[in-house]
Structure formats: structure tokens, C-alpha cells
Scaffold this motif. Structure first.
Motif, PDB file in Angstrom:
ATOM      1  N   TYR A  14      33.755  19.451  85.279  1.00  0.00           N
ATOM      2  CA  TYR A  14      32.472  18.526  85.761  1.00  0.00           C
ATOM      3  C   TYR A  14      31.727  19.468  86.209  1.00  0.00           C
ATOM      4  N   ARG A  15      30.243  19.977  85.838  1.00  0.00           N
ATOM      5  CA  ARG A  15      29.949  20.478  86.704  1.00  0.00           C
ATOM      6  C   ARG A  15      28.936  20.570  87.320  1.00  0.00           C
ATOM      7  N   PRO A  16      28.019  19.901  88.422  1.00  0.00           N
ATOM      8  CA  PRO A  16      27.080  19.232  88.646  1.00  0.00           C
ATOM      9  C   PRO A  16      25.909  20.265  89.230  1.00  0.00           C
ATOM     10  N   LEU A  17      24.974  20.010  88.985  1.00  0.00           N
ATOM     11  CA  LEU A  17      23.807  20.733  88.864  1.00  0.00           C
ATOM     12  C   LEU A  17      23.403  21.150  89.471  1.00  0.00           C
TER      13      LEU A  17
END
Length: 142
Positions: A14-17
Motif C-alpha cells: 500500500y502506498r499512501p497518497l
């Protein structure tokens, strides 16, 4: 076929915005921020009035003279609003706005004074207790 290969190569993590970063400057205190917002709004209205007064003057409208008078009055109010921001900031800093950090010299001095007062009160209580007992507990009696 090619689309499935590209999907397989992408990482599944998961890559945060966005990434939270600490602010470089502290936020203005509420009274100062309110004064600044008020000043910006008043100055914006003053600039709009100045443009309208200029356009009325160029067009030779009867509204030019009242608009110039209003522009002069709002310039005085805008100057007051800008000074209000400065004064509010100074007052806030002098009254309650000084943030005391743990390494602050003032805080260390207050802590030392508090310890000294507590020690003096404890000594006074011990002395009073000794007097109430009639001098027992002392090493020597005068």
C-alpha cells in the motif's frame, strides 16, 4: 498478455497518497489569525473600492466623488486593520504566548524556587512537630 505482466511487476504494498510532514512554522494563535483574516478582507474591499472609484472617474460618472470619499475612509480602516494585526500579535506574545520549553531557563528557575519553598515548608512542619512534642527527638536539649 502484456497487461498481466505489468500488473505482476507492480509492488503490492500500500502506498499512501501523501506523506505527513511536520510544519516548518508554528500556527498563528487564534486572536492573531482572526485579526489577519479581518485585515485581508478589509484590504481586499478597499482595493476593489479604489478600482471602482478610478473607473467611475475615468467614465465621468456622478458616482466618482462618493466612491473616492469611501475609498479614503476605507483606506483609514484598512490601515487600522493592518496595525491591529501587529498589535494583537505583540499583546499575545507578551501576555500568554510565551511557550516554555523544558530546556527553558525560566522553567528551571521556577522549579528550583518551588523545591526550595517545599523544603522550607517541610522544615517548618518538622520544627512545629518537634515543638509540639516538647523537644523530644532532638539530639541535645538547651
Amino acid at each position: 498478455m502484456r497487461g498481466t505482466e505489468e500488473r505482476a511487476e507492480q509492488p503490492s504494498a500500500y502506498r499512501p497518497l501523501w506523506v505527513e510532514e511536520p510544519a516548518r512554522r508554528r500556527r498563528l494563535p487564534d486572536p492573531v489569525r482572526e485579526a489577519a483574516v479581518r485585515a485581508v478582507l478589509i484590504i481586499a474591499v478597499t482595493l476593489i473600492q479604489a478600482v471602482v472609484a478610478f473607473l467611475c472617474t475615468m467614465a465621468g460618472s456622478w458616482l466618482a466623488f462618493p466612491m473616492v470619499l469611501c475609498g479614503v475612509a476605507s483606506t483609514v480602516v484598512a490601515t487600522w486593520a493592518a496595525l491591529d494585526v501587529w498589535v494583537t500579535r505583540q499583546v499575545w506574545a507578551q501576555r500568554g504566548g510565551v511557550v516554555s520549553t523544558p530546556s527553558s531557563t525560566a522553567r528551571a528557575l521556577r522549579r528550583e524556587r518551588r523545591r526550595a519553598r517545599r523544603a522550607a515548608r517541610a522544615a517548618a512542619r518538622a520544627e512545629a512537630r518537634i515543638r509540639r512534642r516538647g523537644g523530644t527527638g532532638r539530639l541535645s536539649h538547651p
